[in-house]
Design a protein around this motif. Structure first.
Motif, PDB file in Angstrom:
ATOM      1  N   UNK A   1       9.730   3.835 -11.694  1.00 61.62           N
ATOM      2  CA  UNK A   1       9.890   4.628 -12.763  1.00 61.62           C
ATOM      3  C   UNK A   1       9.649   6.021 -12.494  1.00 61.62           C
ATOM      4  N   UNK A   2       8.428   6.113 -11.616  1.00 60.88           N
ATOM      5  CA  UNK A   2       7.995   7.518 -11.429  1.00 60.88           C
ATOM      6  C   UNK A   2       9.288   8.392 -10.536  1.00 60.88           C
TER       7      UNK A   2
ATOM      8  N   UNK B   1       0.656  -1.389   0.080  1.00 61.97           N
ATOM      9  CA  UNK B   1       0.089  -0.091   0.202  1.00 61.97           C
ATOM     10  C   UNK B   1       0.845   1.459   0.031  1.00 61.97           C
ATOM     11  N   UNK B   2       2.022   1.324   0.814  1.00 55.19           N
ATOM     12  CA  UNK B   2       2.954   2.250   0.738  1.00 55.19           C
ATOM     13  C   UNK B   2       3.704   2.468  -0.479  1.00 55.19           C
ATOM     14  N   UNK B   3       3.848   1.688  -1.247  1.00 58.59           N
ATOM     15  CA  UNK B   3       4.404   1.660  -2.534  1.00 58.59           C
ATOM     16  C   UNK B   3       3.444   2.104  -3.442  1.00 58.59           C
ATOM     17  N   UNK B   4       2.420   1.836  -3.649  1.00 61.20           N
ATOM     18  CA  UNK B   4       1.323   2.329  -4.453  1.00 61.20           C
ATOM     19  C   UNK B   4       1.028   3.882  -4.269  1.00 61.20           C
ATOM     20  N   UNK B   5       1.091   4.132  -2.860  1.00 59.96           N
ATOM     21  CA  UNK B   5       0.876   5.628  -2.556  1.00 59.96           C
ATOM     22  C   UNK B   5       1.958   6.446  -3.008  1.00 59.96           C
ATOM     23  N   UNK B   6       3.472   5.915  -2.703  1.00 59.87           N
ATOM     24  CA  UNK B   6       4.460   6.422  -3.065  1.00 59.87           C
ATOM     25  C   UNK B   6       4.248   6.833  -4.856  1.00 59.87           C
ATOM     26  N   UNK B   7       4.156   5.966  -5.368  1.00 55.14           N
ATOM     27  CA  UNK B   7       4.099   5.916  -6.811  1.00 55.14           C
ATOM     28  C   UNK B   7       3.221   7.212  -7.354  1.00 55.14           C
TER      29      UNK B   7
ATOM     30  N   UNK C   1      10.673  11.518 -12.180  1.00 53.47           N
ATOM     31  CA  UNK C   1      10.172  12.646 -11.874  1.00 53.47           C
ATOM     32  C   UNK C   1      10.986  13.327 -10.940  1.00 53.47           C
ATOM     33  N   UNK C   2      11.521  12.367  -9.817  1.00 55.03           N
ATOM     34  CA  UNK C   2      12.189  13.183  -8.840  1.00 55.03           C
ATOM     35  C   UNK C   2      13.716  12.882  -8.703  1.00 55.03           C
ATOM     36  N   UNK C   3      14.026  11.422  -8.680  1.00 52.38           N
ATOM     37  CA  UNK C   3      15.383  11.217  -8.649  1.00 52.38           C
ATOM     38  C   UNK C   3      16.338  11.850  -9.445  1.00 52.38           C
TER      39      UNK C   3
ATOM     40  N   UNK D   1       3.143  -2.559  -9.380  1.00 50.86           N
ATOM     41  CA  UNK D   1       2.890  -1.248  -8.541  1.00 50.86           C
ATOM     42  C   UNK D   1       4.365  -0.808  -8.294  1.00 50.86           C
ATOM     43  N   UNK D   2       5.250  -1.680  -7.726  1.00 48.31           N
ATOM     44  CA  UNK D   2       6.779  -1.204  -7.320  1.00 48.31           C
ATOM     45  C   UNK D   2       7.414  -0.904  -8.650  1.00 48.31           C
ATOM     46  N   UNK D   3       7.240  -1.532  -9.863  1.00 47.09           N
ATOM     47  CA  UNK D   3       8.048  -0.814 -10.944  1.00 47.09           C
ATOM     48  C   UNK D   3       7.685   0.417 -11.346  1.00 47.09           C
TER      49      UNK D   3
END
Length: 238
Positions: free
Chosen positions: A108-109, A39-45, A113-115, A102-104
């Motif tokens: 990618x995001x 759930x945290x991974x999905x929210x992070x994406x 977008x950030x890193x 979800x993790x992939x």
């Protein structure tokens, strides 16, 4: 519906930072297949898909990258913490695609977008797609190949972010958790392609570590050690 919250939250950087810290704790504290981590991974994406939220991740890039890649390794290996619920039938091979995807997508995001804000991040994502890197990352027997491809793409297109990643993976090289340790080892060997990154440690320290891997009973560790030694040898010849 949850995804619709991020645009409104993006206006408050303080809230963004607090949410990100909670997501980080969830990813760190839960095994890769537990529902809380997923759930945290999905929210992070979803958070990273909103440009206004990206700023909150500044300073957490290396940790997030390693956590997501390690989670993919745990998913690929089918690692499940004691007491965590089964989320797919025993007759199925590997994790449900939605979990790995979800993790992939979050990874990618993070890259795009950030890193690696700008063209560098897009180039890393493109290189991974062209080389089949994402497919390898989710495979039980090919995950480390995917990590090596990711490391190579970052060395080629985003070397300005490697110092933080290298520093964060060093403690994980001695982790008792196989997924964490092997993922960190693959990154370590792959990042030695970058001369500035390799020079963050004394060469004798790196050689001692890689030679120790040569005596490991696990063939995968010996392979990564040879790969790292090869990268150092190529660097010397430049």
């Amino acid at each position: 519906a949850v995804a619709e919250l991020w645009p409104s939250l993006s206006r408050n950087q303080c809230v963004n930072g607090q949410v990100l810290v909670q997501l980080l704790w969830a990813l760190k504290d839960q095994a890769g297949l537990q529902l809380e981590a997923l759930a945290a991974t999905r929210a992070l994406g979803e958070m990273l898909a909103v440009s206004g939220c990206v700023g909150a991740t500044r300073g957490f890039y290396p940790q997030l990258l390693l956590l997501l890649v390690t989670q993919l390794h745990q998913l690929a290996r089918g690692v499940r913490a004691p007491g965590s619920p089964k989320v797919w039938g025993p007759s199925q091979r590997g994790p449900p695609p939605s979990h790995a995807s979800c993790a992939v997508e979050a990874l990618k995001a993070l890259l795009a977008a950030a890193l690696l804000a700008g063209d560098g991040g897009r180039m890393v994502v493109t290189c991974m797609e062209q080389a089949g890197g994402w497919r390898r990352l989710v495979g039980a027997h090919t995950h480390l190949e995917g990590v090596l491809l990711l490391a190579s793409a970052m060395v080629a297109h985003a070397d300005h972010h490697l110092r933080g990643l290298f520093a964060n993976l060093l403690p994980q090289l001695r982790s008792p958790d196989d997924a964490q340790r092997l993922t960190a080892m693959a990154f370590f060997a792959g990042l030695l392609q970058s001369r500035p990154t390799a020079r963050l440690l004394r060469e004798e320290v790196i050689l001692e570590r890689l030679r120790a891997w040569q005596g490991d009973p696990e063939p995968t560790v010996r392979w990564l050690g040879l790969l790292g030694l090869g990268h150092l040898a190529l660097d010397r010849g430049k």
